[in-house]
Design a protein around this motif. Structure first.
Motif, short mmCIF file in Angstrom:
data_model
loop_
_atom_site.label_atom_id
_atom_site.label_comp_id
_atom_site.label_asym_id
_atom_site.label_seq_id
_atom_site.Cartn_x
_atom_site.Cartn_y
_atom_site.Cartn_z
N TRP A 73 0.84 -1.22 0.00
CA TRP A 73 0.00 0.00 0.00
C TRP A 73 0.87 1.25 0.00
O TRP A 73 0.61 2.20 -0.73
N MET A 74 1.92 1.25 0.82
CA MET A 74 2.81 2.41 0.90
C MET A 74 3.59 2.61 -0.40
O MET A 74 3.84 3.73 -0.82
N LEU A 75 3.97 1.51 -1.04
CA LEU A 75 4.76 1.60 -2.28
C LEU A 75 3.94 2.07 -3.47
O LEU A 75 4.44 2.77 -4.34
N GLN A 76 2.66 1.63 -3.51
CA GLN A 76 1.78 1.98 -4.64
C GLN A 76 2.41 1.58 -5.99
O GLN A 76 2.23 2.26 -7.00
N ILE A 77 3.18 0.48 -5.98
CA ILE A 77 3.75 -0.05 -7.22
C ILE A 77 3.20 -1.47 -7.35
O ILE A 77 3.63 -2.37 -6.62
N PRO A 78 2.24 -1.71 -8.27
CA PRO A 78 1.63 -3.03 -8.37
C PRO A 78 2.69 -4.12 -8.55
O PRO A 78 3.64 -3.95 -9.30
N GLY A 79 2.50 -5.24 -7.79
CA GLY A 79 3.39 -6.39 -7.98
C GLY A 79 4.77 -6.25 -7.37
O GLY A 79 5.66 -7.04 -7.64
N ALA A 80 4.96 -5.23 -6.51
CA ALA A 80 6.28 -5.08 -5.88
C ALA A 80 6.51 -6.14 -4.80
O ALA A 80 7.64 -6.48 -4.47
N LYS A 98 -8.71 -12.54 -2.20
CA LYS A 98 -9.31 -11.36 -2.84
C LYS A 98 -8.76 -10.09 -2.21
O LYS A 98 -8.33 -9.17 -2.90
N SER A 99 -8.75 -10.07 -0.87
CA SER A 99 -8.33 -8.85 -0.17
C SER A 99 -6.85 -8.55 -0.40
O SER A 99 -6.46 -7.40 -0.56
N SER A 100 -6.01 -9.59 -0.48
CA SER A 100 -4.58 -9.36 -0.71
C SER A 100 -4.31 -8.94 -2.15
O SER A 100 -3.49 -8.06 -2.42
N GLN A 101 -5.01 -9.59 -3.09
CA GLN A 101 -4.79 -9.25 -4.50
C GLN A 101 -5.28 -7.84 -4.81
O GLN A 101 -4.66 -7.11 -5.58
N GLN A 102 -6.38 -7.45 -4.16
CA GLN A 102 -6.87 -6.07 -4.34
C GLN A 102 -5.83 -5.07 -3.86
O GLN A 102 -5.70 -3.99 -4.42
N ALA A 103 -5.10 -5.46 -2.82
CA ALA A 103 -4.05 -4.59 -2.29
C ALA A 103 -2.81 -4.58 -3.21
O ALA A 103 -1.89 -3.81 -2.99
N PHE A 298 3.87 -0.95 11.29
CA PHE A 298 5.14 -0.25 11.42
C PHE A 298 6.18 -0.92 10.52
O PHE A 298 6.88 -0.25 9.75
N VAL A 299 6.25 -2.24 10.60
CA VAL A 299 7.22 -2.98 9.77
C VAL A 299 6.94 -2.76 8.29
O VAL A 299 7.85 -2.52 7.50
N GLY A 300 5.66 -2.82 7.90
CA GLY A 300 5.29 -2.62 6.50
C GLY A 300 5.73 -1.26 5.97
O GLY A 300 6.31 -1.16 4.89
N GLY A 301 5.48 -0.23 6.76
CA GLY A 301 5.91 1.12 6.37
C GLY A 301 7.43 1.20 6.26
O GLY A 301 7.97 1.76 5.30
N SER A 330 -10.31 0.11 12.21
CA SER A 330 -10.54 -1.21 12.78
C SER A 330 -9.73 -2.25 12.01
O SER A 330 -9.79 -2.33 10.79
N GLY A 331 -8.93 -3.03 12.75
CA GLY A 331 -8.12 -4.09 12.12
C GLY A 331 -7.00 -3.50 11.27
O GLY A 331 -6.78 -2.29 11.26
N CYS A 332 -6.30 -4.37 10.56
CA CYS A 332 -5.19 -3.89 9.73
C CYS A 332 -5.74 -3.49 8.35
O CYS A 332 -5.61 -4.21 7.37
N THR A 333 -6.41 -2.32 8.32
CA THR A 333 -6.99 -1.82 7.07
C THR A 333 -6.45 -0.40 6.84
O THR A 333 -5.96 0.23 7.76
N PHE A 334 -6.57 0.06 5.61
CA PHE A 334 -6.01 1.38 5.31
C PHE A 334 -6.82 2.06 4.21
O PHE A 334 -7.53 1.39 3.46
#
Length: 341
Positions: A73-80, A98-103, A298-301, A330-334
């Protein structure tokens, strides 16, 4: 594309079943806040009870998967980013995929036909959370899946690897394969202490893989537990971070960096014999929705900047930004796009 498949995560994909509960509920199932444990027999009825609540939410979860989704999500580069783990053949797995691929994450799940997809009960009280993981299919991951040419190609393609310590309970062999590949190809291998019980009850498998870690992540409770288990006789997070960074290392090509978060207290970074502290973004209590996924975010960022070769200050800043966004939801959503500059 320079960033294609640059980051690979491996872990336990779990569908979070998240709901606000009360202290009675915690007592009933003998749950402590701010803890992460594996489900026991006594916890089994709890999943049904949570699912029956009006405020229940289902969110793709599991520590590593959270971090990879946030990095993507932070990278905004599909398929990174890519992610590997084991799910069942059921609707929970479909939801998660579905939720991971959408991300934008390239997920390669190993499907176990005989075991349901793993779930994690997320019990939220006053914004604080407790996690009880029922691994189910996540526990069935086999290194044979990793060795398949199409999956090993993801390992070869990646320059950075991230695995939460929870995966040590499932497939230490897979972790070892990736760790050795990283060390012999001068790639960056990173892990997270993940939970106090990993430091206590999986000490030997953890100790075996620590020498391969270029980055070691954790929070203050995990760091103190690690210190206690290893007889370091210190509760001082800065001292512990320094000791972690200086443990023996397989590859001499780079020094290990220890990154310890402390909730609303400063992030501690130990590198090359020195300790630095970075303040987190303050958040008024009334804006806190729930802390589930805060550490993972935090780790993802952090990873989103690291894979772009940014300095550690920027990695920490991005980590704090991501965690701050996620604890207000709520939850790990962004939201659709990050507002990080």
């Amino acid at each position: 594309m320079a960033y294609e498949r640059i980051l690979l995560g491996m872990g336990n994909p779990l569908l979070d079943i998240s709901a606000v509960v009360d202290d009675e509920f915690l007592k009933k199932y003998d749950i402590k806040l701010n803890n992460a444990i594996l489900a026991e027999e006594k916890h089994v009825p709890m999943y049904e009870e949570l699912a029956a609540k009006d405020n229940v939410e289902y969110i793709a979860g599991g520590a590593t998967q959270n971090s990879i989704r946030v990095a993507q999500w932070m990278l905004q580069i599909p398929g990174a980013t890519s992610y590997i783990g084991c799910v069942g053949k059921d609707k929970f797995a479909e939801e998660m995929k579905k939720s991971s691929q959408q991300a934008g994450v390239n997920v390669q799940y190993y499907e176990d036909e005989t075991t349901p997809t793993g779930t994690c009960a997320v019990c939220v009280v006053g914004g604080e959370r407790s996690l009880i993981a029922n691994l189910s299919a996540a526990n069935c991951y086999k290194s044979e899946h990793l060795k398949k040419p199409e999956n090993w190609a993801l390992v070869e393609k990646a320059k950075y690897f991230y695995i939460a310590g929870f995966f040590l309970t499932v497939s230490p062999e897979s972790i070892q394969l990736v760790a050795e590949h990283a060390a012999s190809n001068n790639k960056v291998f990173m892990m997270n202490l993940a939970a106090p019980f990993i430091c206590e009850f999986f000490k030997d498998v953890l100790d075996k893989v620590v020498p391969y870690m270029d980055y070691i992540f954790g929070n203050e409770t995990e760091a103190r537990t690690y210190s206690k288990v290893h007889g370091w006789e210190t509760d001082n997070v800065e001292e512990i971070a320094l000791k972690l960074s200086q443990l023996p290392k397989t590859s001499e090509s780079r020094k290990r960096i220890a990154v310890i978060t402390q909730g609303s207290d400063p992030v501690v970074i130990a590198e090359d014999g020195k300790v630095k502290k970075f303040p987190v973004i303050p958040l008024p209590k009334e804006k806190l929705v729930d802390t589930n996924g805060a550490g993972d975010s935090f780790v993802g960022g952090f990873l989103s900047q690291l894979v772009q070769g940014k300095p550690i200050e920027e990695c920490v800043r991005a980590g704090c930004y991501a965690a701050n966004v996620i604890i207000q939801r709520s939850g790990c959503t962004f939201p659709e796009k990050p507002d990080f500059h």
